[in-house]
Structures are given as structure tokens and as C-alpha cells.
Design an enzyme around this catalytic site. Sequence first.
Site, PDB file in Angstrom:
ATOM      1  N   LEU A 129      68.997  29.114  80.576  1.00  0.00           N
ATOM      2  CA  LEU A 129      68.183  28.998  81.784  1.00  0.00           C
ATOM      3  C   LEU A 129      66.839  28.356  81.444  1.00  0.00           C
ATOM      4  O   LEU A 129      66.086  28.863  80.626  1.00  0.00           O
ATOM      5  CB  LEU A 129      67.966  30.368  82.432  1.00  0.00           C
ATOM      6  CG  LEU A 129      67.333  30.357  83.832  1.00  0.00           C
ATOM      7  CD1 LEU A 129      67.810  31.555  84.637  1.00  0.00           C
ATOM      8  CD2 LEU A 129      65.804  30.380  83.769  1.00  0.00           C
ATOM      9  N   HIS A 189      59.587  37.301  73.899  1.00  0.00           N
ATOM     10  CA  HIS A 189      58.535  36.296  73.940  1.00  0.00           C
ATOM     11  C   HIS A 189      57.770  36.447  75.258  1.00  0.00           C
ATOM     12  O   HIS A 189      58.344  36.798  76.296  1.00  0.00           O
ATOM     13  CB  HIS A 189      59.174  34.909  73.857  1.00  0.00           C
ATOM     14  CG  HIS A 189      58.218  33.800  73.571  1.00  0.00           C
ATOM     15  ND1 HIS A 189      57.385  33.271  74.534  1.00  0.00           N
ATOM     16  CD2 HIS A 189      57.962  33.109  72.427  1.00  0.00           C
ATOM     17  CE1 HIS A 189      56.661  32.297  74.001  1.00  0.00           C
ATOM     18  NE2 HIS A 189      56.993  32.177  72.723  1.00  0.00           N
TER      19      HIS A 189
END
Length: 338
Positions: free
Chosen positions: A126, A230
Site C-alpha cells: 500500500l 515506523h
Amino acid sequence: MIIIRPIRHSDYDSLHRIAIESGHGFTSLPVNETLLKSRIERAEASFSKHVTQPGTEGYLFVMEDTETGQVVGTSGIEAAVGLDDAFYHYHLGKVVHHSRELEIYNTVETLSLCNDYTGASEICTLFLSEGFRKNNNGRFLSRFRFMFMAEHTERFSDTVIAEMRGVSDEEGRSPFWDWLEDHFFSMDFPTADYLTGIGKKVFIAELMPKYPIYVNLLSPEAQQVINKVHDKTVPALRLLEAEGFARRGYVDIFDGGPTVEANLNDIRTVRHSNKYQVIIGQPTEDANYIICNTKVADFRATQSQVSVRETANQVVISQAVADALMVTEGDWVRIASN
């Protein structure tokens, strides 16, 4: 209008640009012409294949701005991982060291290499270009996959997973990998990540420690990022958690990022999306929906205002939306509230 459709051969340049934009840690889109073209060819074959159970198919979609023809994002589903190449994870476990005589009781976390998710379906790949991260496009680019899966359940496993990007810096260095590199691999994180992305995974089995690793023996920096995502991945994780995905103690072998999982039928969008028969007209409601057709090779999805007639099991959509979805009056579509 923003639509989502299956990728095609003519999208190569756009996919290559997206691969460059996505940067380090985006293993499923390596900047490699041969591999990217192969990924497109595999997707085209998967969309056109008659399927009765999940296999080695890989479905790759693109988001397109129909006004300009520009491809602005991509999103994918792997039907069943690990059937051709081993699919590795670390599983977080515990070992107890207990001496009754000395009255000492210590619990130690371990990381054990495993292939537990072999055969699971994976949502992956994605990425949305920065200029289009608005108007719920990011949510749309993630959630439409569950509608495709709900419509074509025979193509997917009961277990659905997503690997979340772990912690790394702007140069692509991962504190978790740094420790593994120093002790076992002698190759930097971007190189290991790239080799995995192009399918060269033999080095993992050859060099990865075969026995459980005691977490408290890792560097403090490596310990701190285990099961962490992240910063740029936090919104994606929150969206999946809202869909019912949860951590089960599995982390990526390179950056220590978490893998989340859900049962296909328990995913919120799968449970709450429904099929309706199309009436072409002027919708009178203001609520936005994700709406898709029921096709495979000619799959289309978009976001639009629609009017739902629950008792008649019908939905009113505009002619423009019908054209974008390649449907006519009387056809069936699947919708989910946005």
C-alpha cells in the site's frame, strides 16, 4: 473521479515511480525493472484466472485519477503466502528460569524463527502519493481490499495478515537489523531488504540463527524497536486495528516491525459491507460510501454519495459513478460506509 482498478502492463512507469517514492523498507516494491514487470504480469494472470481456492495468486491494484489518467497509488493482496518461497517471521515467546532452592524466578523474552503464517492471505504494497493523501483516499486504498475479498472469498484464506513497517532511519538503517548484521549477516539492512524483495531469500535460511534468540542479549537500541512501527506507518496500523486486526506476537525478521492478523469474516468492512442492486438516478443522501462492482478482471471501486433503499435491497448511484464502475441498472454492487 478517483477509482481503483487492477494494474495493467501500461502502468509500469507509474509503478516504477511509486517504487522509488516509497523508499527503504517497502520490500514488496523493489526498484527493479524485471521484478516490477513480473509483478504486473503475475497480477494480470491472477485477475484472469479461474480460482476455487487460494494459491500463488497476487492481486495488485492501482488508484487512478480519471480526470488526468494519473496513477497515484497502489495496493495489493497475496492470496496465500509461503507456498513457493519460505515466509519467515520471528515469534515473541517467553522462557522461565526458576530455581526453587535459590528462590530465583526470571522470565526472559525470546525470538524464534518460524513459518507459522504459511498459507495465510496478506494485504500488502500500500502506497499513496503525497499530493493525494486527502479526502479519505488512504482509507479507501486500504479498505476496498476487504470488499474485494468479501466478494470473492474462495480466492483467499480464512487468516489475513499485514506486515507493518518497522523502525528505520532516513538512510534505511534499522536498529534491529544492525544487531543481526553485526553477529550473523555482514550485510546492511537496505541490501537484505532488497534481496528479499526480489525473491532471493535463501540467505535467510543459510545465515539466520537457528535457535531462539534471548531478547535481553540484543543491543538496547534493538530491544526498543521490537514490535514497534515506523512513524509513517502509525495511521495504517490504527486503521487495521479499527478493522479488527491484532498483534499475535509475530515480528519482521529484518526491522522487528509487528505483523497483525484477523479472521477474514471478522474484519469490520467484510462484516458490514452489503450487496445492493443498482438504480441509476440522483442520490439524495449526503453520506459517502465505498462502492465496488462484483467483477474480478474488470473490478472497479470508488467513493461516492449514494442512496440506499434497504427494504428493496437497492442503491441509487449517478450515471457517472455507474460508468466508472462499469455497471448498468440492475447490476449488483457492494457498498460499505466510509
